[in-house]
Design a protein around this motif. Structure first.
Motif, PDB file in Angstrom:
ATOM      1  N   LEU A 161      14.358   2.508   0.083  1.00  0.00           N
ATOM      2  CA  LEU A 161      13.032   3.103   0.290  1.00  0.00           C
ATOM      3  C   LEU A 161      13.107   4.195   1.366  1.00  0.00           C
ATOM      4  N   PHE A 165      12.359   8.188   0.847  1.00  0.00           N
ATOM      5  CA  PHE A 165      11.398   8.934   1.661  1.00  0.00           C
ATOM      6  C   PHE A 165      12.068  10.088   2.397  1.00  0.00           C
ATOM      7  N   ARG A 191      12.049   0.992  -6.845  1.00  0.00           N
ATOM      8  CA  ARG A 191      11.151   0.572  -7.920  1.00  0.00           C
ATOM      9  C   ARG A 191      10.164   1.666  -8.297  1.00  0.00           C
ATOM     10  N   VAL A 192       9.766   2.461  -7.305  1.00  0.00           N
ATOM     11  CA  VAL A 192       8.808   3.523  -7.620  1.00  0.00           C
ATOM     12  C   VAL A 192       9.543   4.861  -7.790  1.00  0.00           C
ATOM     13  N   LYS A 194      10.035   6.762 -10.261  1.00  0.00           N
ATOM     14  CA  LYS A 194       9.280   7.757 -11.017  1.00  0.00           C
ATOM     15  C   LYS A 194       8.362   8.542 -10.065  1.00  0.00           C
ATOM     16  N   ASN A 195       7.676   7.810  -9.187  1.00  0.00           N
ATOM     17  CA  ASN A 195       6.740   8.446  -8.261  1.00  0.00           C
ATOM     18  C   ASN A 195       7.463   9.258  -7.202  1.00  0.00           C
ATOM     19  N   HIS A 198       8.590  12.368  -8.793  1.00  0.00           N
ATOM     20  CA  HIS A 198       7.441  13.240  -9.004  1.00  0.00           C
ATOM     21  C   HIS A 198       7.064  13.972  -7.715  1.00  0.00           C
ATOM     22  N   GLU A 199       7.101  13.215  -6.630  1.00  0.00           N
ATOM     23  CA  GLU A 199       6.773  13.781  -5.319  1.00  0.00           C
ATOM     24  C   GLU A 199       7.787  14.876  -4.945  1.00  0.00           C
ATOM     25  N   ARG A 202       7.278  17.953  -7.034  1.00  0.00           N
ATOM     26  CA  ARG A 202       6.060  18.654  -6.619  1.00  0.00           C
ATOM     27  C   ARG A 202       6.360  19.504  -5.378  1.00  0.00           C
ATOM     28  N   GLN A 231       6.875  16.822 -16.390  1.00  0.00           N
ATOM     29  CA  GLN A 231       5.653  16.356 -15.702  1.00  0.00           C
ATOM     30  C   GLN A 231       5.322  17.293 -14.542  1.00  0.00           C
TER      31      GLN A 231
ATOM     32  N   ILE B  47       3.314   1.293   1.457  1.00  0.00           N
ATOM     33  CA  ILE B  47       3.999   2.577   1.263  1.00  0.00           C
ATOM     34  C   ILE B  47       4.077   2.906  -0.222  1.00  0.00           C
ATOM     35  N   THR B  48       4.529   1.933  -1.008  1.00  0.00           N
ATOM     36  CA  THR B  48       4.670   2.204  -2.436  1.00  0.00           C
ATOM     37  C   THR B  48       3.308   2.411  -3.100  1.00  0.00           C
ATOM     38  N   LEU B  51       2.210   5.890  -2.461  1.00  0.00           N
ATOM     39  CA  LEU B  51       2.985   6.799  -3.287  1.00  0.00           C
ATOM     40  C   LEU B  51       2.413   6.847  -4.707  1.00  0.00           C
ATOM     41  N   VAL B  52       2.066   5.667  -5.202  1.00  0.00           N
ATOM     42  CA  VAL B  52       1.510   5.596  -6.559  1.00  0.00           C
ATOM     43  C   VAL B  52       0.129   6.243  -6.600  1.00  0.00           C
ATOM     44  N   ASN B  54      -0.899   8.651  -4.778  1.00  0.00           N
ATOM     45  CA  ASN B  54      -0.715  10.114  -4.735  1.00  0.00           C
ATOM     46  C   ASN B  54      -0.403  10.669  -6.111  1.00  0.00           C
ATOM     47  N   ASN B  55       0.304   9.868  -6.913  1.00  0.00           N
ATOM     48  CA  ASN B  55       0.686  10.330  -8.254  1.00  0.00           C
ATOM     49  C   ASN B  55      -0.001   9.474  -9.306  1.00  0.00           C
ATOM     50  N   LEU B  58       0.444   9.215 -13.124  1.00  0.00           N
ATOM     51  CA  LEU B  58       1.553   8.538 -13.794  1.00  0.00           C
ATOM     52  C   LEU B  58       1.192   7.105 -14.185  1.00  0.00           C
ATOM     53  N   GLU B 190       6.589   0.260 -11.869  1.00  0.00           N
ATOM     54  CA  GLU B 190       7.905   0.129 -11.231  1.00  0.00           C
ATOM     55  C   GLU B 190       8.989  -0.221 -12.232  1.00  0.00           C
ATOM     56  N   GLU B 191       8.689  -1.186 -13.090  1.00  0.00           N
ATOM     57  CA  GLU B 191       9.694  -1.617 -14.064  1.00  0.00           C
ATOM     58  C   GLU B 191       9.044  -1.677 -15.446  1.00  0.00           C
TER      59      GLU B 191
END
Lengths: 330, 478
Positions: A161, A165, A191-192, A194-195, A198-199, A202, A231, B47-48, B51-52, B54-55, B58, B190-191
C-alpha cells in the motif's frame, strides 16, 4: 458425594477462577469507560485546537492577500505539545488539499518552516508502515518535485500500500524519475490496484498531457493496462481520442473490459462517426458489450441502426429488457 | 444414593461445565480474532475507501433488492434511505410480497409509481408477478407487486427483474448509511473475479435519532429488551462474524444487508423458496458449489458498512424472531448435512458447520440438560450448594467478560455510543445478560428446535412500530 468429583482438578480451582474473572470484568469495565471518557476529552480538545489554528491560519492568509505580505501569527507549538502539533498539522494538511495559487504556496512554505515536512521526511523511515504511509501522503499533498526521490525510493517499499501511494505521489510530479518505472512494476498484490492505476494515469494525464496517454494506448499490448489507459483518456472528449478508440474497437484481439470502456467513452462523446464500428458490437458474444453498444445508439439517437440489427431478438433477457427501458426513456 | 448414580451425575455435570467453558473459550478466541482483524482493517480501510471514492466511476453498478411484506410502517423511510445512498450507479427494486397492509399503497403515493412493462428473467421459479411499477420521481426505483411466496421467493423475482451483475439484498425495514453500499461493494472492486458475496454489519436503530431516513445520532433505547439485544448484536453478530471471516468461514451474510454476484447466485439456483433461513442457506450452497467444483471464491464480511434495523421490542415478537432463526438454522443445516465433517468442504465443513451444529443449534439442548443435571446433582447427589453457586458465578462472569470485550472492541473501533452514561448502562446490561436474557433466549431457541422437529415452517409476524423520526427543525419551531 458429587462434590468429591467436582472438587478434583481442574474444578478445585473454581474459586480462583471466579475471583480472576471478577477482576477481569472490573478491569474491562474500567478500561472501556476510561477509554470513552479520554476519547471524548481528546476529541473536544482537538476540535477546539483545530478551530483556534484554523482561525490563525486564516488571519495569516488574509493578511497575505490584502497586504501582499503575511503577518505571522502561528508559532511552533513545541515538541512536547503533541495535541497542538497534531491539530495544527491536521489543519494545514486539510487546507493544502483545498487551496491553490499563492495561498497554497504560502501554506507549503509555512508547513516547511514549522518543521512538519522535516518530520514527515523522518517518518518515511519509520518501521510502522502506517506512519510511512501518512508521511508519504502528507508530502504528496505538498506536490514538490524535490520529494520525487523519496517517493521513488518508496515505490519499492516492502508494504504494498505504501509502495502504491508512493507511486501515485510520484506520478503527480514533473520529476525526471516520474516515467522511468514502467506501469508493469506496480505491485500486483494491492487490492485496489485498479484505483491506484487510475489515479496514476489521471496524474500522468495532468502532468504530461493526454497525448502521452494516447501514445501509451498505441504501444500497449497488455490487456489490463490497455483498459486502464482507455479509462484514463475517456474523460478527454476530443475527436482525436474518439478516432483512436473507434480504430481500437475494430481490433479483434481487444479485451472485453477495454471494449466496454471504449463504448462507454464513445457514448459519452456521442460521435456518430463511430456508428459503423459500434454496429458490429451488437453481434458481440458478451452481453455487456451488446448492452453498451445499445446505449451508444440510443445516446446518438440512431434507433434505426438498432432496428435493422437482430438485437430485438437477442437471446439475453437483460439485453431485451434494457433495450425496452432505454427506448422508453428515449 | 448409590455410587453409580453419583458417578453418572458427576460425569454429566463435568461434561456440562466443560462444554460451557469450551464454548465460551472458543468465543473468546473469536473475539480476539475480531480485535486483530479490526486493527488491520482500521489501518488500511480508510485509505482504500478514499481511493475508491475518488474513482467512484470504477464502482460496479448495483441493484438493491428489498422484499417487503406488511412493512407499511417502515417501507417509505427505508426506500428513501436506499435512494439517497452515496453510490455512483444503482437501482432500487422493492418487491411487495403480497402484503395485506398498505405497503404498496404507501409506496405508490410516496414515489408516484406508475405501471410499466418490464421484461424479466424467469429462470428462477417464483409465484406470479401482478404488476411492475416505476417511479416517476426516481427513474431508478422499481416496485414489483407479486403474490405472497415468502422472502426467498421475492428475492428470486428481484433477481429476475434486476439489470445489474451485482445485487444487494436488504430488508425493507432497514436503513442504510450513506457510504455503506460503497464500503460493502469494495471487495467486489478489489477482487472482482474472486468475491461472490459480501455482507455488512446490522445494528439496532431503536432509540436512535433518525431524520430523512438517516441515523443522525445513536442513542440507547429505554426498552431493556432492545438494549439487551444491542449487547448481543455487538458480541455475536459483529465480533463473531469478523472472527469467522478471518478464518475464511463466513457462513452468514445477513439477509438484512448482503451483496452478491448475480451469476454465482444463479449458478446455485437462487434462493431456496420456502426456506426460513434463506440467507444462511444460500451462503452454504455457495460454499458447497464452489468448494465441490474447486472454483476459487471468497465470501467476505465487512465490519463498518452499517445497516440499521428495528429490533423487536416486546417478548412475543422477540420470541417469534428467535424461534424462527433457530428453525432457519436447523433447516439450513439439515438441507446441507452432507457438508458437516466432510473434509471436501475444508474449514467450513470440518470446523464452522460443526460449531453451528453443536453450539448454535444444539446449544439450548445442552444448556437445559446441564441445568437439570446440576440441579439433580444438588438435590440427590449431595453436591455442595456453594460449589454449584461458584459454577453459576463462573458462567455468569465468563458471559460478562465476552460481552465486555465485545463492547471494548465497539468503543475502540466504532465509538458509536458517545455518552459515558449510555456506556455505563451497556456495561451493567453486560453483567445482567447472563442472569435472565440468556435463559429466556435458550427457551425460545429450544422452542424453535422443537417446532422444527414437528415440521412447523411458518414465518411468524413480528410487530413493528416504525422508525421514530426526530422532529424536524421547522416542526420544533412551530
Amino acid at each position: 458425594m458429587i462434590s468429591r468429583y467436582l472438587k478434583a482438578p481442574p474444578f478445585e480451582y473454581i474459586e480462583t477462577i471466579v475471583r480472576t474473572q471478577l477482576i477481569i470484568v472490573l478491569v474491562l469495565a474500567l478500561l472501556t469507560l476510561t477509554l470513552l471518557v479520554f476519547r471524548n476529552w481528546r476529541n473536544r480538545r482537538i476540535t477546539a485546537l483545530k478551530e483556534e489554528y484554523a482561525s490563525m491560519l486564516l488571519t495569516e492568509i488574509m493578511s497575505l492577500v490584502s497586504e501582499g505580505k503575511a503577518e505571522t501569527v502561528i508559532k511552533y507549538p513545541g515538541r512536547r505539545s503533541l495535541s497542538r502539533r497534531f491539530a495544527l498539522k491536521t489543519v494545514m494538511t486539510e487546507h493544502l488539499g483545498s487551496m491553490s495559487g499563492p495561498e497554497r504556496d504560502y501554506l507549503i512554505q509555512r508547513y516547511e518552516e514549522l518543521g512538519f515536512a522535516a518530520e514527515d521526511l523522518k517518518a518515511v523511515h519509520s518501521v510502522l508502515w502506517w506512519h510511512r504511509l501518512r508521511a508519504i501522503s502528507n508530502l504528496h499533498l505538498l506536490g514538490l518535485d524535490k520529494y520525487g526521490g523519496v517517493f521513488y525510493a518508496h515505490t519499492k517499499d516492502r508494504n504494498q500500500l505504501v509502495a502504491s501511494f508512493a507511486y501515485i505521489a510520484l506520478s503527480g510530479l514533473k520529476h525526471e524519475l516520474n516515467i522511468v518505472r514502467p506501469l508493469q512494476k506496480l505491485p500486483r498484490a494491492v487490492r485496489v490496484r485498479k484505483n491506484v492505476m487510475h489515479e496514476i494515469l489521471r496524474n500522468w494525464s495532468r502532468v504530461h498531457g493526454h497525448q502521452f496517454l494516447i501514445e501509451q494506448i498505441q504501444q500497449q499490448d497488455r490487456p489490463d493496462l490497455l483498459t486502464y489507459l482507455i479509462q484514463a483518456v475517456s474523460r478527454v472528449q476530443s475527436p482525436e481520442v474518439a478516432e483512436l478508440l473507434t480504430r481500437k474497437l475494430a481490433d479483434p484481439s481487444l479485451p472485453q473490459d477495454a471494449a466496454e470502456q471504449i463504448l462507454i467513452t464513445l457514448r459519452n462523446v456521442g460521435d456518430p462517426d463511430s456508428a459503423t464500428a459500434v454496429l458490429a458490437c451488437l453481434e458481440h458474444p458478451h452481453e455487456i458489450i451488446r448492452l453498451r453498444a445499445i446505449e451508444y445508439f440510443i445516446a446518438i439517437g440512431d434507433i434505426e441502426s438498432l432496428k435493422v440489427s437482430n438485437i430485438y431478438a437477442d437471446k439475453s433477457v437483460t439485453v431485451r429488457r434494457v433495450l425496452q427501458d432505454l427506448e422508453g426513456v428515449a | 444414593m448409590s455410587e453409580t448414580v453419583a458417578t453418572f451425575l458427576a460425569v454429566f455435570a463435568t461434561f456440562s461445565i466443560s462444554y460451557f467453558f469450551l464454548v465460551n473459550s472458543f468465543f473468546l478466541v473469536l473475539i480476539m480474532c475480531a480485535a486483530y482483524a479490526l486493527t488491520r482493517y482500521s489501518r488500511t480501510r480508510p485509505i482504500t475507501t478514499n481511493l475508491v471514492m475518488n474513482n467512484s466511476a470504477l464502482a460496479p453498478s448495483i441493484s438493491i433488492l428489498a422484499p417487503a411484506f406488511n412493512e407499511q410502517e417502515t417501507v417509505v423511510d427505508s426506500v428513501s434511505s436506499f435512494l439517497s445512498l452515496n453510490y455512483p450507479s444503482f437501482e432500487v427494486i422493492v418487491i411487495n410480497d403480497g402484503s395485506r397492509d398498505e405497503t404498496l399503497v404507501r409506496l405508490i403515493k410516496a414515489y408516484s409509481l406508475e405501471p410499466t412493462s418490464h421484461v424479466r428473467d424467469d429462470s428462477l421459479s417464483s409465484t406470479p408477478v401482478r404488476q411492475i411499477y416505476r417511479s416517476s420521481l426516481h427513474p431508478n426505483l422499481l416496485v414489483v407487486d407479486k403474490e405472497n411466496g415468502g422472502k426467498a421467493d421475492a428475492l428470486n423475482v428481484g433477481i429476475g427483474v434486476c439489470r445489474h451483475d451485482i445485487f444487494c439484498a436488504v430488508d425493507s425495514d432497514s436503513l442504510l448509511e450513506g457510504d455503506s453500499l460503497i464500503k460493502v461493494a469494495l471487495p467486489f472492486m478489489e477482487e472482482p473475479a474472486k468475491v461472490i458475496a459480501s455482507g455488512g454489519t446490522v445494528r439496532i436503530a431503536n432509540g436512535a435519532k433518525i431524520r430523512y431516513g438517516r441515523v443522525e445520532e445513536v442513542k440507547l433505547p429505554r426498552n431493556l429488551l432492545v438494549t439487551m439485544q444491542i449487547v448481543e448484536y455487538t458480541r455475536a453478530f459483529l465480533c463473531g462474524r469478523i472472527g469467522w471471516n478471518l478464518m475464511n468461514s463466513t457462513l452468514v451474510v445477513s439477509g438484512a444487508f448482503g451483496v452478491f454476484k448475480k451469476k454465482a447466485v444463479l449458478d446455485v439456483g437462487g434462493y431456496a423458496s420456502g426456506c426460513i433461513g434463506e440467507d444462511m442457506e444460500l451462503i452454504l450452497r455457495l460454499h458447497k458449489y464452489h468448494l465441490a467444483n474447486k472454483i476459487p471464491y471468497s465470501i467476505v464480511f465487512v465490519p463498518d458498512p452499517v445497516c440499521w434495523t428495528e429490533a423487536p421490542a416486546d417478548f412475543t415478537s422477540l420470541g417469534k424472531q428467535r424461534d424462527r432463526w433457530q428453525r432457519g438454522l436447523a433447516e439450513t443445516l439439515m438441507r446441507n448435512r452432507e457438508m458437516i465433517f466432510n473434509p471436501r468442504y475444508r474449514f467450513v465443513g470440518m470446523f464452522a458447520l460443526p460449531y453451528f451444529l453443536f453450539v448454535e443449534l444444539l446449544g439450548p439442548v445442552f444448556e437445559i440438560f446441564a441445568l437439570i443435571t446440576l440441579l439433580a446433582a444438588l438435590q440427590y447427589g449431595g453436591m455442595d450448594s456453594l460449589l454449584l453457586g461458584m459454577f453459576f458465578a463462573a458462567s455468569l462472569l465468563y458471559g460478562a467478560i465476552l460481552s465486555l470485550a465485545a463492547l471494548l472492541i465497539e468503543e475502540v473501533y466504532f465509538s458509536n455510543y458517545k455518552r459515558a452514561r449510555q456506556f455505563l448502562a451497556l456495561l451493567v446490561i453486560c453483567l445482567a445478560e447472563s442472569i435472565w436474557f440468556r435463559q429466556i433466549s435458550t427457551y425460545w431457541r429450544l422452542k424453535g428446535l422443537i417446532k422444527f422437529m414437528r415440521g412447523d415452517h411458518s414465518w411468524g409476524q413480528i410487530h413493528r412500530s416504525g422508525f421514530a423520526e426526530a422532529p424536524k427543525k421547522e416542526d420544533q419551531a412551530a
